[in-house]
Design a protein around this motif. Structure first.
Motif, PDB file in Angstrom:
ATOM      1  N   LYS A  61       0.853  -1.185   0.000  1.00 49.11           N
ATOM      2  CA  LYS A  61       0.000   0.000   0.000  1.00 49.11           C
ATOM      3  C   LYS A  61       0.889   1.235   0.000  1.00 49.11           C
ATOM      4  CE  LYS A  61      -0.879  -0.091   4.987  1.00 49.11           C
ATOM      5  NZ  LYS A  61      -1.930  -0.152   6.006  1.00 49.11           N
ATOM      6  N   THR A  62       0.267   2.384  -0.195  1.00 46.37           N
ATOM      7  CA  THR A  62       0.985   3.649  -0.189  1.00 46.37           C
ATOM      8  C   THR A  62       0.483   4.483   0.975  1.00 46.37           C
ATOM      9  OG1 THR A  62       1.176   3.569  -2.592  1.00 46.37           O
ATOM     10  CG2 THR A  62       1.575   5.678  -1.562  1.00 46.37           C
ATOM     11  N   VAL A  63       1.411   5.034   1.768  1.00 43.72           N
ATOM     12  CA  VAL A  63       1.073   5.887   2.900  1.00 43.72           C
ATOM     13  C   VAL A  63       1.719   7.244   2.667  1.00 43.72           C
ATOM     14  CG1 VAL A  63       1.277   6.209   5.391  1.00 43.72           C
ATOM     15  CG2 VAL A  63       0.964   3.903   4.458  1.00 43.72           C
ATOM     16  N   ASN A  64       0.895   8.283   2.528  1.00 45.71           N
ATOM     17  CA  ASN A  64       1.388   9.641   2.262  1.00 45.71           C
ATOM     18  C   ASN A  64       2.383   9.676   1.102  1.00 45.71           C
ATOM     19  OD1 ASN A  64      -0.153  10.677   4.401  1.00 45.71           O
ATOM     20  ND2 ASN A  64       1.480  10.265   5.863  1.00 45.71           N
ATOM     21  N   GLY A  65       2.105   8.912   0.057  1.00 42.90           N
ATOM     22  CA  GLY A  65       2.954   8.896  -1.132  1.00 42.90           C
ATOM     23  C   GLY A  65       4.177   8.004  -1.025  1.00 42.90           C
ATOM     24  N   THR A  66       4.350   7.305   0.092  1.00 39.07           N
ATOM     25  CA  THR A  66       5.503   6.419   0.291  1.00 39.07           C
ATOM     26  C   THR A  66       5.038   4.967   0.261  1.00 39.07           C
ATOM     27  OG1 THR A  66       6.576   8.074   1.682  1.00 39.07           O
ATOM     28  CG2 THR A  66       7.404   5.833   1.846  1.00 39.07           C
ATOM     29  N   SER A  67       5.766   4.128  -0.468  1.00 44.09           N
ATOM     30  CA  SER A  67       5.426   2.710  -0.560  1.00 44.09           C
ATOM     31  C   SER A  67       5.657   2.010   0.773  1.00 44.09           C
ATOM     32  CB  SER A  67       6.297   2.033  -1.623  1.00 44.09           C
ATOM     33  OG  SER A  67       6.081   2.611  -2.879  1.00 44.09           O
ATOM     34  N   LEU A  68       4.731   1.111   1.108  1.00 43.70           N
ATOM     35  CA  LEU A  68       4.829   0.295   2.316  1.00 43.70           C
ATOM     36  C   LEU A  68       4.434  -1.122   1.961  1.00 43.70           C
ATOM     37  CD1 LEU A  68       4.944  -0.289   5.410  1.00 43.70           C
ATOM     38  CD2 LEU A  68       2.563   0.499   5.511  1.00 43.70           C
ATOM     39  N   VAL A  69       5.227  -2.090   2.404  1.00 41.46           N
ATOM     40  CA  VAL A  69       4.869  -3.485   2.208  1.00 41.46           C
ATOM     41  C   VAL A  69       4.931  -4.175   3.568  1.00 41.46           C
ATOM     42  CG1 VAL A  69       7.169  -4.408   1.640  1.00 41.46           C
ATOM     43  CG2 VAL A  69       5.175  -5.456   0.667  1.00 41.46           C
ATOM     44  N   ASN A  70       3.908  -4.983   3.854  1.00 43.31           N
ATOM     45  CA  ASN A  70       3.845  -5.787   5.070  1.00 43.31           C
ATOM     46  C   ASN A  70       3.941  -7.248   4.671  1.00 43.31           C
ATOM     47  OD1 ASN A  70       3.229  -3.821   7.288  1.00 43.31           O
ATOM     48  ND2 ASN A  70       1.512  -3.362   5.933  1.00 43.31           N
ATOM     49  N   PHE A  71       4.701  -8.020   5.441  1.00 43.25           N
ATOM     50  CA  PHE A  71       4.816  -9.450   5.184  1.00 43.25           C
ATOM     51  C   PHE A  71       5.187 -10.152   6.477  1.00 43.25           C
ATOM     52  CE2 PHE A  71       8.910  -7.511   4.300  1.00 43.25           C
ATOM     53  CZ  PHE A  71       9.837  -8.372   4.872  1.00 43.25           C
ATOM     54  N   SER A  72       5.062 -11.457   6.460  1.00 47.18           N
ATOM     55  CA  SER A  72       5.419 -12.271   7.616  1.00 47.18           C
ATOM     56  C   SER A  72       6.559 -13.198   7.216  1.00 47.18           C
ATOM     57  CB  SER A  72       4.200 -13.082   8.063  1.00 47.18           C
ATOM     58  OG  SER A  72       4.526 -13.881   9.181  1.00 47.18           O
ATOM     59  N   LEU A  73       7.518 -13.340   8.114  1.00 42.26           N
ATOM     60  CA  LEU A  73       8.696 -14.167   7.867  1.00 42.26           C
ATOM     61  C   LEU A  73       8.710 -15.330   8.852  1.00 42.26           C
ATOM     62  CD1 LEU A  73      11.085 -13.655   5.854  1.00 42.26           C
ATOM     63  CD2 LEU A  73      12.394 -12.920   7.828  1.00 42.26           C
ATOM     64  N   ALA A  74       8.867 -16.551   8.350  1.00 42.12           N
ATOM     65  CA  ALA A  74       8.990 -17.742   9.196  1.00 42.12           C
ATOM     66  C   ALA A  74      10.466 -18.059   9.354  1.00 42.12           C
ATOM     67  CB  ALA A  74       8.263 -18.928   8.563  1.00 42.12           C
ATOM     68  N   ASN A  75      10.873 -18.263  10.596  1.00 43.03           N
ATOM     69  CA  ASN A  75      12.271 -18.547  10.915  1.00 43.03           C
ATOM     70  C   ASN A  75      12.322 -19.855  11.686  1.00 43.03           C
ATOM     71  OD1 ASN A  75      14.351 -18.124  13.418  1.00 43.03           O
ATOM     72  ND2 ASN A  75      15.230 -17.402  11.505  1.00 43.03           N
ATOM     73  N   GLY A  76      13.026 -20.847  11.132  1.00 42.69           N
ATOM     74  CA  GLY A  76      13.094 -22.173  11.748  1.00 42.69           C
ATOM     75  C   GLY A  76      14.381 -22.388  12.516  1.00 42.69           C
ATOM     76  N   ARG A  77      14.271 -23.219  13.543  1.00 42.58           N
ATOM     77  CA  ARG A  77      15.425 -23.555  14.381  1.00 42.58           C
ATOM     78  C   ARG A  77      15.383 -25.046  14.665  1.00 42.58           C
ATOM     79  NH1 ARG A  77      15.669 -23.439  20.460  1.00 42.58           N
ATOM     80  NH2 ARG A  77      17.857 -23.687  20.942  1.00 42.58           N
ATOM     81  N   THR A  78      16.525 -25.703  14.510  1.00 43.87           N
ATOM     82  CA  THR A  78      16.661 -27.114  14.847  1.00 43.87           C
ATOM     83  C   THR A  78      17.645 -27.223  15.994  1.00 43.87           C
ATOM     84  OG1 THR A  78      16.293 -27.703  12.532  1.00 43.87           O
ATOM     85  CG2 THR A  78      17.252 -29.393  13.937  1.00 43.87           C
TER      86      THR A  78
END
Length: 146
Positions: free
Chosen positions: A21-38
């Motif tokens: 989306k764009t906020v006040n003319g600035t691009s914004l991207v939201n995402f989720s990152l999965a981080n695994g641990r063994t």
């Protein structure tokens, strides 16, 4: 408190396609990152996965939106940001997100979401730093005295 450090580095995979989306003319991207641990405990191999909400602003957001899809592996570097609000029931709520300042797409073109922005064919990796981009997260004032 000027000596406090707020720095996060993670390697993980996008759990869904980025939301742009764009906020006040600035691009914004939201995402989720999965981080695994063994790890091994009591001679038994165990795995755990943690999920982190992330946001990227400016040109970095544009790059992630264009080249990253669900399953794409990223190395991200940034800082933690806590948002607080009041729920409809009048209770205080909060969440912590990672504001991505630098990232690197890793993995080859055969990988899901394998965009090759600015990368060499041999390494399969490309990187971005917000230092290359004058746009950071809007409303952030670096002159705060604490």
């Amino acid at each position: 408190m000027a000596n406090d450090i707020n720095r996060v580095t993670l390697v993980g995979r996008l759990t869904r396609d980025p939301e742009f989306k764009t906020v006040n003319g600035t691009s914004l991207v939201n995402f989720s990152l999965a981080n695994g641990r063994t790890y091994v405990t009591g001679g038994e191999k165990k795995e755990e996965t943690h999920f982190f909400d992330c946001e990227a602003w400016g040109k970095g957001a544009d790059i992630i939106q264009q080249y990253c899809k669900k399953g794409k592996q990223l190395v991200i570097e940034g800082r933690l940001k806590q948002d607080t609000w009041e729920t409809m029931e009048g209770k205080k709520a909060s969440r912590i997100r990672i504001v991505v300042e630098n990232f690197q797409m890793i993995g080859g073109a055969r990988e899901n979401g394998g965009g090759e922005y600015g990368s060499s064919a041999s390494s399969g990796a490309s990187s971005y730093s917000s230092a290359q981009d004058d746009m950071g997260s809007p409303g952030m004032d670096d002159d705060i005295p604490f």
